[in-house]
Write a protein that holds these residues in place. Structure first.
Motif, mmCIF file in Angstrom:
data_model
loop_
_atom_site.group_PDB
_atom_site.id
_atom_site.type_symbol
_atom_site.label_atom_id
_atom_site.label_comp_id
_atom_site.label_asym_id
_atom_site.label_seq_id
_atom_site.Cartn_x
_atom_site.Cartn_y
_atom_site.Cartn_z
ATOM 1 N N TYR A 25 0.816 -1.219 0.000
ATOM 2 C CA TYR A 25 0.000 0.000 0.000
ATOM 3 C C TYR A 25 0.850 1.270 0.000
ATOM 4 N N GLU A 26 1.978 1.266 0.710
ATOM 5 C CA GLU A 26 2.761 2.484 0.883
ATOM 6 C C GLU A 26 3.777 2.710 -0.227
ATOM 7 N N PHE A 27 4.509 1.652 -0.610
ATOM 8 C CA PHE A 27 5.575 1.849 -1.591
ATOM 9 C C PHE A 27 5.528 0.827 -2.733
ATOM 10 N N GLY A 28 4.371 0.206 -2.960
ATOM 11 C CA GLY A 28 4.247 -0.795 -4.016
ATOM 12 C C GLY A 28 4.279 -0.187 -5.407
ATOM 13 N N LEU A 29 4.687 -0.974 -6.368
ATOM 14 C CA LEU A 29 4.811 -0.520 -7.744
ATOM 15 C C LEU A 29 3.467 -0.111 -8.339
ATOM 16 N N PHE A 30 2.411 -0.886 -8.073
ATOM 17 C CA PHE A 30 1.116 -0.588 -8.667
ATOM 18 C C PHE A 30 0.558 0.741 -8.169
ATOM 19 N N ASN A 31 0.644 0.992 -6.874
ATOM 20 C CA ASN A 31 0.168 2.262 -6.346
ATOM 21 C C ASN A 31 1.035 3.424 -6.820
ATOM 22 N N TYR A 32 2.316 3.159 -7.046
ATOM 23 C CA TYR A 32 3.201 4.196 -7.580
ATOM 24 C C TYR A 32 2.770 4.592 -8.989
ATOM 25 N N VAL A 33 2.401 3.598 -9.802
ATOM 26 C CA VAL A 33 1.924 3.877 -11.158
ATOM 27 C C VAL A 33 0.574 4.593 -11.118
ATOM 28 N N LEU A 34 -0.312 4.175 -10.207
ATOM 29 C CA LEU A 34 -1.604 4.856 -10.082
ATOM 30 C C LEU A 34 -1.430 6.318 -9.702
ATOM 31 N N GLY A 35 -0.388 6.605 -8.922
ATOM 32 C CA GLY A 35 -0.123 7.981 -8.535
ATOM 33 C C GLY A 35 0.192 8.883 -9.718
ATOM 34 N N TRP A 36 0.750 8.325 -10.798
ATOM 35 C CA TRP A 36 1.022 9.126 -12.001
ATOM 36 C C TRP A 36 -0.264 9.715 -12.594
ATOM 37 N N PHE A 37 -1.372 8.983 -12.428
ATOM 38 C CA PHE A 37 -2.643 9.406 -13.007
ATOM 39 C C PHE A 37 -3.544 10.082 -11.974
ATOM 40 N N GLY A 38 -2.976 10.399 -10.807
ATOM 41 C CA GLY A 38 -3.736 11.088 -9.778
ATOM 42 C C GLY A 38 -4.756 10.217 -9.082
ATOM 43 N N ILE A 39 -4.584 8.894 -9.118
ATOM 44 C CA ILE A 39 -5.518 7.977 -8.479
ATOM 45 C C ILE A 39 -5.014 7.635 -7.082
ATOM 46 N N GLU A 40 -5.925 7.602 -6.123
ATOM 47 C CA GLU A 40 -5.563 7.278 -4.748
ATOM 48 C C GLU A 40 -5.040 5.843 -4.658
ATOM 49 N N LEU A 84 -4.464 2.021 -3.600
ATOM 50 C CA LEU A 84 -5.398 0.973 -3.206
ATOM 51 C C LEU A 84 -4.733 0.010 -2.235
ATOM 52 N N ASN A 85 -5.500 -0.461 -1.285
ATOM 53 C CA ASN A 85 -5.021 -1.498 -0.373
ATOM 54 C C ASN A 85 -5.354 -2.848 -1.014
ATOM 55 N N TRP A 86 -4.535 -3.246 -1.988
ATOM 56 C CA TRP A 86 -4.845 -4.372 -2.854
ATOM 57 C C TRP A 86 -5.146 -5.646 -2.074
ATOM 58 N N LEU A 87 -4.317 -5.975 -1.118
ATOM 59 C CA LEU A 87 -4.455 -7.233 -0.382
ATOM 60 C C LEU A 87 -5.129 -7.058 0.968
ATOM 61 N N GLY A 88 -5.475 -5.824 1.318
ATOM 62 C CA GLY A 88 -6.017 -5.561 2.646
ATOM 63 C C GLY A 88 -7.504 -5.330 2.694
ATOM 64 N N GLN A 89 -8.189 -5.379 1.560
ATOM 65 C CA GLN A 89 -9.635 -5.189 1.569
ATOM 66 C C GLN A 89 -10.305 -6.323 0.798
ATOM 67 N N SER A 90 -11.478 -6.702 1.263
ATOM 68 C CA SER A 90 -12.149 -7.881 0.728
ATOM 69 C C SER A 90 -12.533 -7.738 -0.736
ATOM 70 N N SER A 91 -12.821 -6.541 -1.179
ATOM 71 C CA SER A 91 -13.298 -6.344 -2.545
ATOM 72 C C SER A 91 -12.217 -6.553 -3.599
ATOM 73 N N SER A 92 -10.949 -6.408 -3.221
ATOM 74 C CA SER A 92 -9.873 -6.466 -4.219
ATOM 75 C C SER A 92 -8.854 -7.573 -3.979
ATOM 76 N N ALA A 93 -8.847 -8.189 -2.806
ATOM 77 C CA ALA A 93 -7.785 -9.138 -2.462
ATOM 78 C C ALA A 93 -7.763 -10.338 -3.416
ATOM 79 N N LEU A 94 -8.918 -10.965 -3.638
ATOM 80 C CA LEU A 94 -8.958 -12.141 -4.508
ATOM 81 C C LEU A 94 -8.628 -11.768 -5.951
ATOM 82 N N TRP A 95 -9.129 -10.624 -6.401
ATOM 83 C CA TRP A 95 -8.838 -10.197 -7.769
ATOM 84 C C TRP A 95 -7.364 -9.849 -7.945
ATOM 85 N N ALA A 96 -6.725 -9.386 -6.876
ATOM 86 C CA ALA A 96 -5.288 -9.135 -6.952
ATOM 87 C C ALA A 96 -4.524 -10.436 -7.181
#
Length: 314
Positions: free
Chosen positions: A154-169, A171-183
């Motif tokens: 969540y803090e220094f991961g590559l995916f969130n770093y790339v999302l930051g380029w587009f101004g997107i907040e 994501l807690n990829w593995l820490g929330q139920s809605s996205s963990a399995l899809w991750a």
């Protein structure tokens, strides 16, 4: 004395009797004749019996017992009833089915497309891409899972770093139920199916070039040659890869235990991870054995359906 028709070949008396009395080769005689071959197979056969056959039979026997270190108790089908009444098993089955339904078709189709693109290249280029795509297969899944866990951080991961380029907040990829399995599903889809690519390349090399020449004479485009010649003749390979990847996806375990532990909650709980927790955390070995038998039946049913749908008659 019976007269034979003119021109008939005279029969030798007792020939038919001798043929009937000729002993047939039995399995025992064949094994005795080739005993040296079976001696070479014996070490592997003993290892298979000790570490595969006996544990499988014992797991089936154990599924009818409430296992205790000193004196197990026979409980009949109570463990199987608990399996079908278990909410945790239903959640794990749903997650495993979703994981399988998404990853298996994607992996097999992507392997077919990549192999088709590599096959038209020169020998040197084919060798390079074979090695490149097969390399993740020989890499430990533990290492791959650790790398992807860092990428999902969540803090220094590559995916969130790339999302930051587009101004997107982030994501807690593995820490929330809605996205963990899809991750986990995305991770599995993006890992190249190296075995499938290698097998497709080998199968494409065995297809007769005369079929493509006839299609070109008839005016078929490259895509139609691939669609109506290559793909149908690769059905046996496709069947094998679908069965192999389906069994592997139903048994997904390393990614779960390394990245999420089945959480958050039960969002990424899968059947094999649930069996592991039931047996080695809760020490309900009879219940875990019953779950494993049910998993075996589920995989068997899926395998039979896939074999009937993808069987090859050409």
């Amino acid at each position: 004395m019976t007269q034979q028709p003119i021109g008939a070949t005279p029969k030798k008396e007792g020939t038919a009797l001798k043929v009937r009395k000729k002993p047939r080769r039995t399995i025992f005689l064949q094994m005795r004749k080739n005993y040296s071959s079976y001696l070479f197979l014996m070490p592997k056969l003993l290892l298979f019996i000790l570490f595969v056959a006996i544990p499988v039979v014992w797991a089936f026997v154990l599924s009818f017992q409430e296992y205790k270190v000193f004196g197990s108790e026979f409980v009949g089908i109570d463990n199987y009833i608990k399996v079908f009444e278990s909410e945790a098993f239903r959640i794990a089955l749903k997650n495993t089915l979703l994981f399988t339904v998404v990853t298996v078709p994607f992996s097999v189709i992507s392997a077919l497309v990549i192999a088709s693109m590599i096959f038209v290249l020169g020998k040197l280029s084919q060798s390079f891409f074979r090695s490149a795509f097969y390399l993740p297969t020989v890499t430990s899944m533990v290492i791959i899972a650790m790398v992807w866990r860092w990428m999902y951080n969540y803090e220094f991961g590559l995916f969130n770093y790339v999302l930051g380029w587009f101004g997107i907040e982030p994501l807690n990829w593995l820490g929330q139920s809605s996205s963990a399995l899809w991750a986990l599903i995305i991770m599995q889809c993006l890992i190249p199916f190296g075995v499938g690519i290698i097998m497709y390349l080998a199968s494409m090399g065995s297809i007769s070039e005369s079929l493509y020449e006839a299609a070109r004479i008839d005016g078929a485009s490259t895509f139609k040659q691939w669609l109506y010649i290559t793909v149908p003749l690769l059905k046996p390979t496709t069947l094998y890869l679908v069965l192999l990847s389906t069994i592997g996806s139903f048994q997904v375990f390393t990614q779960i235990i390394m990245m999420t532990g089945g959480g958050p909650g039960s969002a990424t709980e899968t059947l094999v991870h649930l069996i592991y927790k039931t047996g080695f955390r809760d020490f309900e070995f009879g219940f875990a054995a019953a779950q494993s038998v049910v998993l075996f039946v589920i995989i068997l049913i899926f395998s039979i359906i896939q074999f009937r749908v993808l069987r090859h008659d050409e």
